[in-house]
Design a protein around this motif. Structure first.
Motif, mmCIF file in Angstrom:
data_model
loop_
_atom_site.group_PDB
_atom_site.id
_atom_site.type_symbol
_atom_site.label_atom_id
_atom_site.label_comp_id
_atom_site.label_asym_id
_atom_site.label_seq_id
_atom_site.Cartn_x
_atom_site.Cartn_y
_atom_site.Cartn_z
ATOM 1 N N GLU A 139 -5.391 1.370 -9.465
ATOM 2 C CA GLU A 139 -5.585 0.286 -8.501
ATOM 3 C C GLU A 139 -4.265 -0.120 -7.852
ATOM 4 O O GLU A 139 -4.220 -0.441 -6.666
ATOM 5 C CB GLU A 139 -6.249 -0.918 -9.177
ATOM 6 C CG GLU A 139 -7.760 -0.695 -9.299
ATOM 7 C CD GLU A 139 -8.466 -1.741 -10.134
ATOM 8 O OE1 GLU A 139 -7.774 -2.538 -10.801
ATOM 9 O OE2 GLU A 139 -9.718 -1.741 -10.134
ATOM 10 N N ASP A 140 -3.200 -0.078 -8.628
ATOM 11 C CA ASP A 140 -1.896 -0.377 -8.057
ATOM 12 C C ASP A 140 -1.519 0.664 -7.003
ATOM 13 O O ASP A 140 -1.043 0.335 -5.915
ATOM 14 C CB ASP A 140 -0.837 -0.408 -9.167
ATOM 15 C CG ASP A 140 0.551 -0.614 -8.604
ATOM 16 O OD1 ASP A 140 0.936 -1.785 -8.439
ATOM 17 O OD2 ASP A 140 1.235 0.389 -8.286
ATOM 18 N N TYR A 141 -1.749 1.910 -7.330
ATOM 19 C CA TYR A 141 -1.438 2.992 -6.392
ATOM 20 C C TYR A 141 -2.293 2.870 -5.135
ATOM 21 O O TYR A 141 -1.821 3.096 -4.020
ATOM 22 C CB TYR A 141 -1.683 4.346 -7.060
ATOM 23 C CG TYR A 141 -1.108 5.531 -6.322
ATOM 24 C CD1 TYR A 141 0.241 5.847 -6.423
ATOM 25 C CD2 TYR A 141 -1.919 6.339 -5.528
ATOM 26 C CE1 TYR A 141 0.768 6.934 -5.752
ATOM 27 C CE2 TYR A 141 -1.395 7.433 -4.855
ATOM 28 C CZ TYR A 141 -0.053 7.730 -4.972
ATOM 29 O OH TYR A 141 0.456 8.806 -4.308
ATOM 30 N N ARG A 142 -3.526 2.453 -5.330
ATOM 31 C CA ARG A 142 -4.434 2.259 -4.206
ATOM 32 C C ARG A 142 -3.868 1.242 -3.222
ATOM 33 O O ARG A 142 -3.889 1.438 -2.008
ATOM 34 C CB ARG A 142 -5.776 1.761 -4.738
ATOM 35 C CG ARG A 142 -6.879 1.775 -3.739
ATOM 36 C CD ARG A 142 -8.178 1.215 -4.272
ATOM 37 N NE ARG A 142 -9.269 1.635 -3.425
ATOM 38 C CZ ARG A 142 -9.426 1.240 -2.163
ATOM 39 N NH1 ARG A 142 -8.576 0.394 -1.631
ATOM 40 N NH2 ARG A 142 -10.428 1.700 -1.437
ATOM 41 N N LYS A 143 -3.351 0.160 -3.742
ATOM 42 C CA LYS A 143 -2.776 -0.888 -2.901
ATOM 43 C C LYS A 143 -1.595 -0.336 -2.093
ATOM 44 O O LYS A 143 -1.446 -0.594 -0.903
ATOM 45 C CB LYS A 143 -2.320 -2.052 -3.785
ATOM 46 C CG LYS A 143 -2.369 -3.373 -3.090
ATOM 47 C CD LYS A 143 -1.928 -4.571 -3.930
ATOM 48 C CE LYS A 143 -1.984 -4.370 -5.435
ATOM 49 N NZ LYS A 143 -1.339 -5.447 -6.187
ATOM 50 N N LYS A 144 -0.770 0.452 -2.756
ATOM 51 C CA LYS A 144 0.390 1.017 -2.078
ATOM 52 C C LYS A 144 -0.026 1.990 -0.975
ATOM 53 O O LYS A 144 0.581 2.032 0.098
ATOM 54 C CB LYS A 144 1.300 1.719 -3.092
ATOM 55 C CG LYS A 144 2.049 0.737 -3.982
ATOM 56 C CD LYS A 144 2.768 1.421 -5.133
ATOM 57 C CE LYS A 144 3.484 0.399 -6.000
ATOM 58 N NZ LYS A 144 3.879 0.939 -7.325
ATOM 59 N N LEU A 145 -1.073 2.753 -1.239
ATOM 60 C CA LEU A 145 -1.578 3.679 -0.224
ATOM 61 C C LEU A 145 -2.075 2.900 0.989
ATOM 62 O O LEU A 145 -1.825 3.272 2.141
ATOM 63 C CB LEU A 145 -2.744 4.501 -0.779
ATOM 64 C CG LEU A 145 -2.421 5.663 -1.698
ATOM 65 C CD1 LEU A 145 -3.702 6.228 -2.299
ATOM 66 C CD2 LEU A 145 -1.673 6.756 -0.943
ATOM 67 N N GLN A 146 -2.776 1.813 0.706
ATOM 68 C CA GLN A 146 -3.317 0.996 1.783
ATOM 69 C C GLN A 146 -2.196 0.444 2.655
ATOM 70 O O GLN A 146 -2.268 0.476 3.885
ATOM 71 C CB GLN A 146 -4.137 -0.150 1.167
ATOM 72 C CG GLN A 146 -5.098 -0.797 2.125
ATOM 73 C CD GLN A 146 -6.069 0.196 2.741
ATOM 74 O OE1 GLN A 146 -6.931 0.738 2.064
ATOM 75 N NE2 GLN A 146 -5.928 0.471 4.034
ATOM 76 N N GLN A 147 -1.131 -0.015 2.021
ATOM 77 C CA GLN A 147 0.024 -0.540 2.764
ATOM 78 C C GLN A 147 0.660 0.550 3.622
ATOM 79 O O GLN A 147 1.035 0.321 4.764
ATOM 80 C CB GLN A 147 1.071 -1.092 1.803
ATOM 81 C CG GLN A 147 0.695 -2.446 1.217
ATOM 82 C CD GLN A 147 1.545 -2.816 0.022
ATOM 83 O OE1 GLN A 147 2.493 -2.099 -0.314
ATOM 84 N NE2 GLN A 147 1.203 -3.921 -0.633
ATOM 85 N N ARG A 148 0.774 1.713 3.055
ATOM 86 C CA ARG A 148 1.374 2.823 3.776
ATOM 87 C C ARG A 148 0.537 3.188 5.003
ATOM 88 O O ARG A 148 1.054 3.410 6.092
ATOM 89 C CB ARG A 148 1.498 4.028 2.835
ATOM 90 C CG ARG A 148 2.142 5.274 3.440
ATOM 91 C CD ARG A 148 3.601 5.076 3.792
ATOM 92 N NE ARG A 148 4.436 4.716 2.681
ATOM 93 C CZ ARG A 148 5.167 5.574 1.961
ATOM 94 N NH1 ARG A 148 5.170 6.847 2.256
ATOM 95 N NH2 ARG A 148 5.921 5.143 0.976
ATOM 96 N N LEU A 149 -0.769 3.176 4.812
ATOM 97 C CA LEU A 149 -1.666 3.503 5.920
ATOM 98 C C LEU A 149 -1.590 2.454 7.028
ATOM 99 O O LEU A 149 -1.613 2.791 8.221
ATOM 100 C CB LEU A 149 -3.105 3.634 5.414
ATOM 101 C CG LEU A 149 -3.456 4.998 4.832
ATOM 102 C CD1 LEU A 149 -4.785 4.961 4.096
ATOM 103 C CD2 LEU A 149 -3.499 6.053 5.940
#
Lengths: 186, 186
Positions: free
Chosen positions: A116-126
């Motif tokens: 879930e943490d990685y998911r958040k970071k991916l979302q920010q990157r996108l």
DNA sequence: CTGCCCATGTAAATGGTTACATGATTGA
DNA sequence: TCAATCATGTAACCATTTACATGGGCAG
């Protein structure tokens, strides 16, 4: 090394200072290559010694002086030769995947937290990619073909990160059935 | 550094030599982390000094002697602490994308060549993933959950490379309309 | 007799990150 | 008055790649 060639690529358009280049790496360039100012200054120094660039000292009154770097003929040659060489698949160094593959040591809950943490970071990157997308590529491109190429580069990043997002969700769904179960019997 | 932790992860299952670990990095581990034997031997030496592992010399008659490394309690502690920490998105260093973004310097034909070459490499990589896929994860996993995690790791790689394949094809199609046209007017 | 597998390493170069360091100007 | 921007860099460390180096056993 590609940092050298990336720098040559930009200096091939206009003369730039180390500071300018650093800013570009903080903005657009980081979509495909990352570098810090330390590295950029050091590499510029090397390139100067190799005769790939020349330095022009620009005195300024209101701001600190700066050093503009101009590409030389040798530099342009080096750049073109490198550009035409085939490129390899980048080496994989994916910390999250390392953790997943050693995941037997962790609770299912902890694994879910990592995902879930990685998911958040991916979302920010996108979000970052999407914002710049239309603007920069449309405004500064010097030709229709260049605009196409820049869009393609962004498209690559967006597609890959979206794929990872879907992978995360798929994996989270699959992990549900292990929740609650103790950390597997030995 | 994650190499240290990757090594700890494997030594946590069984004692292994530097050579064994090198072989693993040549086979499965490279799906998420790459390392050479040079690096592995050196890292093991450091880990020994930090007390994360212990060395056992195994004399052999038919083969050269080897050094088995055993994880220590300190090592296990370090591993667990690291595993539970969130992981960042890996830094991007994508040579092909650098070349694409500087592509105004190249003929459309050369860009197409670069893409097709990369396509071939992607295909080879995917073949590699598929072959090992079912075998290794099914055979060696110690629990249903571990099997799931290992599959997820492979799934990540396969999805990402397939996404890049689709991206290549999309980009190649888009480039068609620039074929033949000269290297854009200045 | 050639080449691969076993098994270890060192040396040198290159690449990359983090922290330290300076100092003026501009805007909130 | 505080933080940010402009603009440069160094020092120390950590990480990675490539090449060099050795030497026995085994299979074709």
């Amino acid at each position: 090394m590609s940092l050298k060639h990336t720098l040559l690529g930009f200096l091939n358009m206009w003369p730039l200072s180390g500071y300018d280049l650093t800013k570009m790496f903080g903005a657009t360039v980081r979509f495909y290559w990352s570098a810090t100012h330390t590295q950029i200054y050091r590499t510029l120094k090397q390139m100067l010694q190799e005769g790939l660039v020349e330095q022009e000292l620009v005195r300024q009154t209101d701001y600190p002086n700066k050093k503009l770097y101009h590409i030389t003929d040798r530099g342009r040659e080096e750049l073109l030769a490198w550009l035409a060489e085939p490129a390899d698949i980048p080496p994989v160094r994916h910390r999250l995947l390392v953790k997943m593959s050693l995941g037997e040591e962790l609770d299912t809950e902890t694994i879910i937290r990592l995902l879930e943490d990685y998911r958040k970071k991916l979302q920010q990157r996108l979000d970052l990619y999407d914002k710049r997308n239309k603007q920069i590529t449309q405004e500064y491109a010097r030709s229709e073909r260049e605009r196409f190429l820049w869009d393609a580069v962004l498209d690559n990043g967006i597609s890959v990160y979206e794929t990872e997002l879907e992978w995360i969700d798929r994996t989270l769904r699959g992990l549900q059935r292990f929740i609650g179960r103790a950390r597997e019997e030995k």
